[in-house]
Design an enzyme around this catalytic site. Sequence first.
Site, PDB file in Angstrom:
ATOM      1  N   CYS A  23       0.812  -1.224   0.000  1.00 63.74           N
ATOM      2  CA  CYS A  23       0.000   0.000   0.000  1.00 63.74           C
ATOM      3  C   CYS A  23       0.845   1.273   0.000  1.00 63.74           C
ATOM      4  CB  CYS A  23      -0.974   0.002   1.177  1.00 63.74           C
ATOM      5  SG  CYS A  23      -2.167  -1.326   1.018  1.00 63.74           S
ATOM      6  N   HIS A  68     -12.287  10.314  -8.608  1.00 59.85           N
ATOM      7  CA  HIS A  68     -11.251  10.423  -9.651  1.00 59.85           C
ATOM      8  C   HIS A  68     -10.101  11.316  -9.230  1.00 59.85           C
ATOM      9  CE1 HIS A  68     -14.336   8.438 -11.980  1.00 59.85           C
ATOM     10  NE2 HIS A  68     -13.381   8.078 -12.814  1.00 59.85           N
ATOM     11  N   GLU A 126     -12.883   0.205   1.426  1.00 57.41           N
ATOM     12  CA  GLU A 126     -11.800   0.304   0.433  1.00 57.41           C
ATOM     13  C   GLU A 126     -11.892  -0.872  -0.540  1.00 57.41           C
ATOM     14  OE1 GLU A 126      -7.818   0.533   1.893  1.00 57.41           O
ATOM     15  OE2 GLU A 126      -7.966   2.700   2.140  1.00 57.41           O
TER      16      GLU A 126
HETATM   17  N1  LIG Z   1      -6.408  -0.223   9.040  1.00 51.63           N
HETATM   18  C1  LIG Z   1      -6.071  -0.051   7.728  1.00 51.63           C
HETATM   19  N2  LIG Z   1      -5.276  -0.944   7.137  1.00 51.63           N
HETATM   20  C2  LIG Z   1      -4.975  -0.813   5.837  1.00 51.63           C
HETATM   21  C3  LIG Z   1      -5.490   0.265   5.087  1.00 51.63           C
HETATM   22  C4  LIG Z   1      -6.343   1.206   5.745  1.00 51.63           C
HETATM   23  O1  LIG Z   1      -6.831   2.182   5.164  1.00 51.63           O
HETATM   24  N3  LIG Z   1      -6.607   1.004   7.060  1.00 51.63           N
HETATM   25  N4  LIG Z   1      -5.234   0.339   3.759  1.00 51.63           N
HETATM   26  C5  LIG Z   1      -4.513  -0.562   3.134  1.00 51.63           C
HETATM   27  C6  LIG Z   1      -4.376  -0.560   1.633  1.00 51.63           C
HETATM   28  O2  LIG Z   1      -4.484   0.773   1.165  1.00 51.63           O
HETATM   29  C7  LIG Z   1      -5.438  -1.424   0.902  1.00 51.63           C
HETATM   30  O3  LIG Z   1      -6.610  -0.703   0.721  1.00 51.63           O
HETATM   31  C8  LIG Z   1      -5.865  -2.677   1.528  1.00 51.63           C
HETATM   32  O4  LIG Z   1      -5.215  -3.661   0.875  1.00 51.63           O
HETATM   33  P1  LIG Z   1      -5.434  -5.169   1.222  1.00 51.63           P
HETATM   34  O5  LIG Z   1      -5.231  -5.414   2.669  1.00 51.63           O
HETATM   35  O6  LIG Z   1      -4.588  -5.905   0.290  1.00 51.63           O
HETATM   36  O7  LIG Z   1      -6.983  -5.353   0.897  1.00 51.63           O
HETATM   37  P2  LIG Z   1      -7.690  -6.585   0.190  1.00 51.63           P
HETATM   38  O8  LIG Z   1      -9.174  -6.497   0.405  1.00 51.63           O
HETATM   39  O9  LIG Z   1      -7.278  -6.648  -1.228  1.00 51.63           O
HETATM   40  O10 LIG Z   1      -7.149  -7.753   1.035  1.00 51.63           O
HETATM   41  P3  LIG Z   1      -7.080  -9.310   0.712  1.00 51.63           P
HETATM   42  O11 LIG Z   1      -7.317  -9.913   2.052  1.00 51.63           O
HETATM   43  O12 LIG Z   1      -5.717  -9.506   0.186  1.00 51.63           O
HETATM   44  O13 LIG Z   1      -8.162  -9.619  -0.272  1.00 51.63           O
HETATM   45  C9  LIG Z   1      -3.828  -1.633   3.857  1.00 51.63           C
HETATM   46  N5  LIG Z   1      -4.170  -1.691   5.237  1.00 51.63           N
END
Ligand SMILES: Nc1nc2c(c(=O)[nH]1)N=C([C@H](O)[C@H](O)COP(=O)(O)OP(=O)(O)OP(=O)(O)O)CN2
Length: 138
Positions: A23, A68, A126
């Site tokens: 991220c 956007h 997200e």
């Molecule tokens: N507490 C938070 N943890 C994380 C945030 C956040 O905003 N708050 N953001 C991120 C990353 O930006 C991303 O959005 C998250 O990525 P990820 O964990 O890979 O999300 P997925 O749904 O794709 O997870 P999978 O379990 O791999 O499907 C990270 N952490």
Amino acid sequence: MLSITKSFHFEAAHRISDYDGACQYLHGHSYKLEVTISGKEMVKGDMLMDFKILKSLVNKIAIEPWDHALILKDNEINHSEFDHLNGKTYWMETEPTAERMVLHLSEQLAGLLPQGFSVRRVKLYETDSCFAEYENIH
Ligand SMILES: Nc1nc2c(c(=O)[nH]1)N=C([C@H](O)[C@H](O)COP(=O)(O)OP(=O)(O)OP(=O)(O)O)CN2
């Protein structure tokens, strides 16, 4: 206590500059947002608040600036890497985590609501499995 909720969607890119993992790199999300406001009594006919009014408030403070856009923490490293881009950038005092975006939106919305209304809940997805939520339990 009566409440109403409106859902929104927007697309945005961001990166968490102070993050040890994927991220830290620029990436995008199709955000889903749910905003709930509450009030003690109906002030307009049989509606607590017209959904259209809630929509216009949230559009003004979140959807128009964020949709956007590239959402970034206002720090030196981000300015050096992204200032040259010719796009829509929304600079935040904090990292643009889901939690910070939810708090930012909740505070802004609270300042715009008419007397007698309060922000009950703001939930920002997200991804399908990751969301942050602010809940006002008073
Ligand atoms: N507490 C938070 N943890 C994380 C945030 C956040 O905003 N708050 N953001 C991120 C990353 O930006 C991303 O959005 C998250 O990525 P990820 O964990 O890979 O999300 P997925 O749904 O794709 O997870 P999978 O379990 O791999 O499907 C990270 N952490």
